[in-house]
Design an enzyme around this catalytic site. Structure first.
Site, PDB file in Angstrom:
ATOM      1  N   ARG A  84       0.864  -1.182   0.000  1.00 31.21           N
ATOM      2  CA  ARG A  84       0.000   0.000   0.000  1.00 31.21           C
ATOM      3  C   ARG A  84       0.898   1.229   0.000  1.00 31.21           C
ATOM      4  NH1 ARG A  84      -0.903   3.342   4.198  1.00 31.21           N
ATOM      5  NH2 ARG A  84      -2.271   5.055   3.575  1.00 31.21           N
ATOM      6  N   ALA A  85       0.564   2.210  -0.843  1.00 27.18           N
ATOM      7  CA  ALA A  85       1.413   3.391  -1.000  1.00 27.18           C
ATOM      8  C   ALA A  85       1.173   4.372   0.140  1.00 27.18           C
ATOM      9  CB  ALA A  85       1.133   4.062  -2.339  1.00 27.18           C
ATOM     10  N   ASP A  86       2.084   4.361   1.113  1.00 29.77           N
ATOM     11  CA  ASP A  86       2.078   5.437   2.098  1.00 29.77           C
ATOM     12  C   ASP A  86       3.107   6.502   1.732  1.00 29.77           C
ATOM     13  OD1 ASP A  86       4.327   3.975   2.617  1.00 29.77           O
ATOM     14  OD2 ASP A  86       3.910   3.649   4.734  1.00 29.77           O
ATOM     15  N   GLU A 127       3.423  -4.564   3.131  1.00 34.03           N
ATOM     16  CA  GLU A 127       3.832  -3.290   3.708  1.00 34.03           C
ATOM     17  C   GLU A 127       2.720  -2.250   3.723  1.00 34.03           C
ATOM     18  OE1 GLU A 127       8.476  -2.782   3.009  1.00 34.03           O
ATOM     19  OE2 GLU A 127       7.319  -2.402   1.176  1.00 34.03           O
ATOM     20  N   HIS A 128       2.638  -1.536   4.859  1.00 38.66           N
ATOM     21  CA  HIS A 128       1.981  -0.231   4.984  1.00 38.66           C
ATOM     22  C   HIS A 128       0.453  -0.271   5.035  1.00 38.66           C
ATOM     23  CE1 HIS A 128       6.004   1.002   4.099  1.00 38.66           C
ATOM     24  NE2 HIS A 128       5.922   0.812   2.799  1.00 38.66           N
ATOM     25  N   GLU A 149       6.966  -3.464   6.641  1.00 37.96           N
ATOM     26  CA  GLU A 149       7.052  -2.126   7.205  1.00 37.96           C
ATOM     27  C   GLU A 149       5.650  -1.705   7.611  1.00 37.96           C
ATOM     28  OE1 GLU A 149      10.774   0.337   5.233  1.00 37.96           O
ATOM     29  OE2 GLU A 149       8.726   0.819   4.659  1.00 37.96           O
ATOM     30  N   TYR A 152       3.804   4.362   7.284  1.00 39.56           N
ATOM     31  CA  TYR A 152       4.458   5.622   7.643  1.00 39.56           C
ATOM     32  C   TYR A 152       3.455   6.672   8.120  1.00 39.56           C
ATOM     33  CZ  TYR A 152       8.483   4.304   4.570  1.00 39.56           C
ATOM     34  OH  TYR A 152       9.551   3.705   3.958  1.00 39.56           O
TER      35      TYR A 152
END
Length: 257
Positions: A84-86, A127-128, A149, A152
């Protein structure tokens, strides 16, 4: 609509990227129907996902509930990255580098949800996502190499807190009713940059305390920013925070032999 694979043995999906669109999808890839596959799986001829990648946002807005949903038994996941684009190139402005806008726009609740039994993942990178990055409900699951991760971009601790008050969601969750599971080599990393004095996550890994659920060589790491991961597994392991940035906090075996 998601890409779907029927409850059949021997299906192979390889070398593919699945991109979320601007209208929320229930999933991006669904393997088998929910509530089981009627015994049509075959451990000798498993459905296999090889080099399959998922992207939710980044170059454009993306929305999904659960990116990868595995309902069939005896599935082999052979290297996948569920992201997922954070962070990305969208023209967002609120928060650090647009993170507050991104949290509210590039939505992804769960990265990978594994409901089938005897699912094996070799190289699972997730991630994210905004709650559990990976949640495992099936029995006799095995993961060899897991990387995560945490997101963010939560705007506040209230945005990264479970309804019962638990701070954050584990990067790798094995459901409470699972009795047999193995994880060999896993890392959960923290880099929360969008809220001061910091975003806290209670545990990097969360698993039921039962002899059949075993984790080997897992770690949490504070990469940068203001976030805290209090424990490695459940309430075991040293806190990862800005005072030990870049230093892995290890648990060799859980439970201890």
């Amino acid at each position: 609509m998601p890409v779907t694979i029927a409850d059949v043995p021997g299906a192979v999906v390889a070398g593919m990227t699945i991109d979320a669109g601007t209208v929320e999808s229930p999933s991006l890839l669904q393997v088998g129907k929910p509530n089981g596959n009627g015994g049509r799986s075959d451990a000798a001829d498993p459905t296999t996902l090889s080099d399959v990648y998922f992207r939710v946002g980044g170059p454009h807005v993306g929305k999904v509930d659960t990116a990868l949903e595995v309902n069939s038994d005896d599935v082999l996941i052979d290297h996948t990255w569920v992201w997922r684009a954070d962070h990305g190139v969208e023209p967002f402005t609120a928060g650090v580098s647009g993170d507050t806008d991104r949290w509210r726009t590039n939505t992804g609740r769960v990265g990978a949800e594994i409901n089938g039994d005897r699912v094996t993942a070799t190289g699972l990178f997730v991630e994210h996502f905004q709650t559990y990055n990976t949640i495992w409900h099936g029995e006799d699951g095995t993961t060899v190499l897991y990387q995560n991760e945490l997101p963010y971009d939560p705007p506040s601790q209230a945005d990264w807190q479970q309804p019962d008050g638990t701070l954050g969601w584990a990067g790798y969750e094995v459901a409470d009713d699972v009795t047999r599971h193995r994880l060999y080599g896993g890392g959960v990393y923290g880099y929360q940059r969008n809220a001061g004095p910091g975003i806290t996550t209670e545990s990097g890994f969360e698993v039921p305390e039962t002899p059949g659920v075993r984790l080997h060589h897992v770690a949490t790491v504070h990469l940068d920013g203001v976030g805290i991961i209090r424990h490695v597994v459940n309430d075991v392991g040293t806190q990862a925070d800005p005072s030990n940035q870049g230093v892995p906090e290890y648990v060799v075996d859980h439970p201890t032999p």
